[in-house]
Design a protein around this motif. Structure first.
Motif, PDB file in Angstrom:
ATOM      1  N   LEU A  68     -39.401 -12.338 -50.794  1.00  0.00           N
ATOM      2  CA  LEU A  68     -39.662 -10.984 -50.291  1.00  0.00           C
ATOM      3  C   LEU A  68     -38.512 -10.495 -49.405  1.00  0.00           C
ATOM      4  O   LEU A  68     -37.984  -9.401 -49.605  1.00  0.00           O
ATOM      5  N   PHE A  69     -38.118 -11.313 -48.444  1.00  0.00           N
ATOM      6  CA  PHE A  69     -37.051 -10.894 -47.530  1.00  0.00           C
ATOM      7  C   PHE A  69     -35.732 -10.720 -48.278  1.00  0.00           C
ATOM      8  O   PHE A  69     -34.968  -9.811 -48.003  1.00  0.00           O
ATOM      9  N   ASN A  70     -35.474 -11.617 -49.241  1.00  0.00           N
ATOM     10  CA  ASN A  70     -34.219 -11.483 -49.989  1.00  0.00           C
ATOM     11  C   ASN A  70     -34.219 -10.253 -50.880  1.00  0.00           C
ATOM     12  O   ASN A  70     -33.192  -9.605 -51.046  1.00  0.00           O
ATOM     13  N   GLY A  71     -35.388  -9.972 -51.463  1.00  0.00           N
ATOM     14  CA  GLY A  71     -35.496  -8.760 -52.283  1.00  0.00           C
ATOM     15  C   GLY A  71     -35.174  -7.536 -51.456  1.00  0.00           C
ATOM     16  O   GLY A  71     -34.453  -6.632 -51.890  1.00  0.00           O
ATOM     17  N   MET A  72     -35.688  -7.517 -50.221  1.00  0.00           N
ATOM     18  CA  MET A  72     -35.439  -6.368 -49.343  1.00  0.00           C
ATOM     19  C   MET A  72     -33.989  -6.378 -48.856  1.00  0.00           C
ATOM     20  O   MET A  72     -33.373  -5.341 -48.688  1.00  0.00           O
TER      21      MET A  72
ATOM     22  N   GLY B 131     -37.349  -8.149 -56.193  1.00  0.00           N
ATOM     23  CA  GLY B 131     -36.010  -7.543 -56.251  1.00  0.00           C
ATOM     24  C   GLY B 131     -36.090  -6.135 -56.805  1.00  0.00           C
ATOM     25  O   GLY B 131     -35.422  -5.217 -56.314  1.00  0.00           O
ATOM     26  N   ALA B 132     -36.926  -5.956 -57.837  1.00  0.00           N
ATOM     27  CA  ALA B 132     -37.096  -4.618 -58.426  1.00  0.00           C
ATOM     28  C   ALA B 132     -37.702  -3.666 -57.406  1.00  0.00           C
ATOM     29  O   ALA B 132     -37.316  -2.490 -57.315  1.00  0.00           O
ATOM     30  N   LEU B 133     -38.654  -4.198 -56.601  1.00  0.00           N
ATOM     31  CA  LEU B 133     -39.231  -3.375 -55.534  1.00  0.00           C
ATOM     32  C   LEU B 133     -38.127  -2.949 -54.554  1.00  0.00           C
ATOM     33  O   LEU B 133     -38.057  -1.788 -54.131  1.00  0.00           O
TER      34      LEU B 133
END
Lengths: 239, 263
Positions: free
Chosen positions: B76-80, B158-160
């Motif tokens: 989650l944090f990496n996606g953001m 990541g898409a988010l």
């Protein structure tokens, strides 16, 4: 053949009109200066030509490919140098070019051959392994032009490429691109607000408030007044 | 096809190179879940009793329970973080280079997401390794089965991130993402407490947690780590991933998204 054709182009940012019925075309192998003061609509036109934006008003054609209908074919024939540097400063010159080549699907020996040729063309081979961060402004611009040539485009778009450069670097870059048009048959659209970057035999389009005010050779448009005076009279803008 | 793979490889290699130069990013991405594992879990172990729920077949410690959730936290944090780097790329202009490539834009954005996911997955394995060294181990094959779950979760989140980046106009607005996306997504999920625990305090909260796609990603990881398959979690994660991918593509569509509105 026409390298670049702009027909009845219009674009708005909300209620603000940025381009109004803009039309001109550039023959293959010609250097065309797009001269206009800040806010004339030059960068908007470049964003449309590179498909960062799209519009339903008018038509853009690159080497016969309609950008709206065949965007990938059109983009494949375009090389772009943006006003703002887009180099990865932590990569070497060569790695910047390699990354760009890959974004065009080029890899391996073919990519390396093209990269060497582009570096040679812009006299950047000796600096190929230096980090982009360590280059001066002029060499960064040369790197960006070399990068824009890697996929052998037919049309080169340069959006105020001499911003922030000293007089000598400006003259060298301008001369390089003129030379590319003359020797390689490249079509160049060079956006600027500086009249001294336009040569007398260049094709010239003057853009102001999103409209084309003059279209012809620089010599014709300048007339007896000289280009700077003529440009000032047309636009009322400081040069 | 070769051209697409060339571009994918270049984008992944660039992200890996960028990542390798940012050691502090790797360390901080690991420290965050480790602090939760060591400090938070120790504090709450006594307060939060857990019953036996699938995929567990016996009583487990709270530390064991939150390991999959903390893997999800890394994703989650990496996606953001990827979304933040996209906003930065756009402000710096390098995003233009990507968007003016003649290759399909969906592929270029998908490659960006995959590149970020590859980094996240490496971090998850590093975290699982440290957890194992602390005595929190999973079945051996679980470490293999969890790989596709981590990739799928990473792509979804990541898409988010990419979708959000197209709606964030400036770097300064990223604080809003922290407050309104990361924290609610993480806390209203099964990462830290099971659904039945949540239901004890509020049925509505339980329903929100059950709806949250991040919960399903965490459950997919949890089940995979215990060599089990959770079809519902897979379906939910894939569905959310497709919706977020669609939103990301819409956001970066030159004719419709924010790229145009911002001008």
């Amino acid at each position: 053949m026409t390298g670049l054709k702009v027909e009845r182009l219009g674009f708005s940012y909300g209620a603000k009109r940025a381009l109004e019925n803009v039309s001109f075309d550039v023959e293959q192998g010609a250097f065309c200066a797009l001269l206009g003061p800040n806010g004339a609509g030059k960068s908007t036109l470049f964003a449309l030509l590179t498909r960062l934006f799209t519009t339903r008003e008018g038509r853009l054609t690159v080497m016969g490919h309609d950008i709206a209908r065949a965007p990938r074919q059109a983009l494949a024939r375009i090389g772009v140098v943006f006003q703002q540097s887009t180099l990865d400063l932590d990569l070497s010159v060569r790695r910047n070019l390699r990354y760009f080549a890959a974004l065009h699907g080029l890899a391996g020996r073919e990519a390396e051959t093209r990269i060497e040729a582009a570096l040679e063309r812009m006299a950047m081979r000796e600096r190929a392994d230096e980090l982009a961060r360590d280059l001066n402004g002029g060499h960064r611009r040369r790197t960006e032009i070399a990068r824009a040539l890697v996929h052998r485009p037919a049309v080169l778009l340069l959006d105020e490429p001499t911003v922030g450069l000293d007089a000598e670097a400006r003259r060298a870059i301008t001369a390089h691109v003129h030379d590319l048009c003359a020797s390689d048959g490249l079509t160049a659209l060079w956006a600027t607000h500086l009249t001294d970057e336009v040569w007398p035999d260049d094709r010239l389009v003057i853009l102001h408030n999103g409209r084309v005010l003059a279209d012809g050779t620089a010599r014709e448009i300048a007339g007896q007044e000289g280009l700077t005076e003529r440009f000032l009279n047309l636009t009322g803008a400081p040069v | 096809m070769r051209a697409l793979l060339t571009a994918l490889w270049a984008i992944v290699a660039r992200e890996a190179l960028r990542f390798s130069r940012q050691r502090s990013r790797f360390v901080s991405a690991l420290v965050r879940p480790l602090v939760w594992l060591v400090v938070f879990a120790a504090g709450f172990r006594a307060a939060l009793g857990l019953s036996i729920i699938p995929p567990y077949q016996t009583y487990i410690t709270y530390e064991t329970y939150i390991v999959p959730g903390l893997c999800g936290m890394i994703l989650l944090f990496n996606g953001m973080q990827s979304s933040l780097s996209l906003v930065y790329d756009r402000e710096m202009g390098s995003m233009r280079l990507l968007l003016t490539s003649p290759l399909p834009r969906w592929w270029l954005l998908f490659s960006k997401i995959l590149a970020g996911t590859a980094v996240s997955v490496l971090q998850c394995y590093a975290f699982l390794g440290i957890a194992a060294a602390m005595g929190i181990t999973m079945p051996l094959m679980g470490y293999v089965y969890v790989l596709p779950a981590l990739i799928l979760g990473g792509v979804m989140l990541g898409a988010l991130g990419v979708a959000l980046s197209s709606f964030i106009s400036q770097m300064e607005n990223f604080a809003g993402v922290m407050n309104f996306v990361i924290f609610p997504t993480f806390f209203m999920s099964t990462a830290l407490y099971p659904l039945w625990r949540m239901a004890e305090s509020s049925v509505l909260l339980r329903d929100i947690c059950a709806f949250n796609p991040f919960s399903h990603t965490v459950e997919l990881i949890r089940f995979a780590l215990y060599e089990q398959f959770n079809g519902m979690a897979l379906l939910w994660t894939m569905l959310a991933g497709m919706i977020f991918l669609g939103l990301a593509l819409w956001g970066y569509d030159p004719g419709r998204g924010l790229m145009r509105r911002r001008g």
